[in-house]
Design a protein around this motif. Structure first.
Motif, PDB file in Angstrom:
ATOM      1  N   ASN A   1       2.649  42.514  12.364  1.00  0.00           N
ATOM      2  CA  ASN A   1       3.845  42.241  11.583  1.00  0.00           C
ATOM      3  C   ASN A   1       4.614  41.036  12.111  1.00  0.00           C
TER       4      ASN A   1
ATOM      5  N   LYS B   1       2.158  46.719  14.828  1.00  0.00           N
ATOM      6  CA  LYS B   1       3.416  46.106  15.279  1.00  0.00           C
ATOM      7  C   LYS B   1       3.209  44.627  15.609  1.00  0.00           C
TER       8      LYS B   1
ATOM      9  N   THR C   1      -1.122  51.691  15.990  1.00  0.00           N
ATOM     10  CA  THR C   1       0.314  51.424  16.030  1.00  0.00           C
ATOM     11  C   THR C   1       0.615  50.098  16.713  1.00  0.00           C
ATOM     12  N   LYS C   2       0.025  49.881  17.861  1.00  0.00           N
ATOM     13  CA  LYS C   2       0.270  48.637  18.589  1.00  0.00           C
ATOM     14  C   LYS C   2      -0.211  47.437  17.789  1.00  0.00           C
TER      15      LYS C   2
END
Length: 101
Positions: free
Chosen positions: A96, A93, A89-90
């Motif tokens: 992106n 993020k 997840t990190k």
């Protein structure tokens, strides 16, 4: 026949009627604006999807397939015991926010 004039305006400007134009454009994009028989014949057929819309739909489909496979994976439980933010997840993020250049 009708005469039409198109002008570009900033999306966040205080141009009178801009909000209403946005609402009507969204309705039209969803096929909710005019009865088909009221439209000129050239606009009665379905418009092709944009490349951007096709890519967005494809990426969403791939992510959904991956998420489904991940839920069934025996590795998911082991990885979640180490890090609740997994999978990546990190990293996703931060990735992106990268530019292409």
């Amino acid at each position: 026949s009708c005469k039409m004039e198109l002008r570009w305006i900033s999306a966040h400007s205080e141009v009178e009627g801009n909000e209403k134009a946005d609402e009507l454009a969204k309705e039209a994009a969803q096929g909710e604006s005019s009865p088909i028989e009221d439209l000129p014949s050239i606009l009665r057929k379905t418009l092709p999807a944009s490349a951007s819309a096709e890519k967005q739909a494809y990426v969403s489909e791939i992510k959904a397939m991956w998420a489904q496979q991940w839920e069934l994976s025996p590795r998911r439980i082991r990885m979640e015991q180490m890090d609740k933010e997994f999978p990546f997840t990190k990293f996703r993020k931060s990735q992106n926010s990268f530019t292409r250049a």
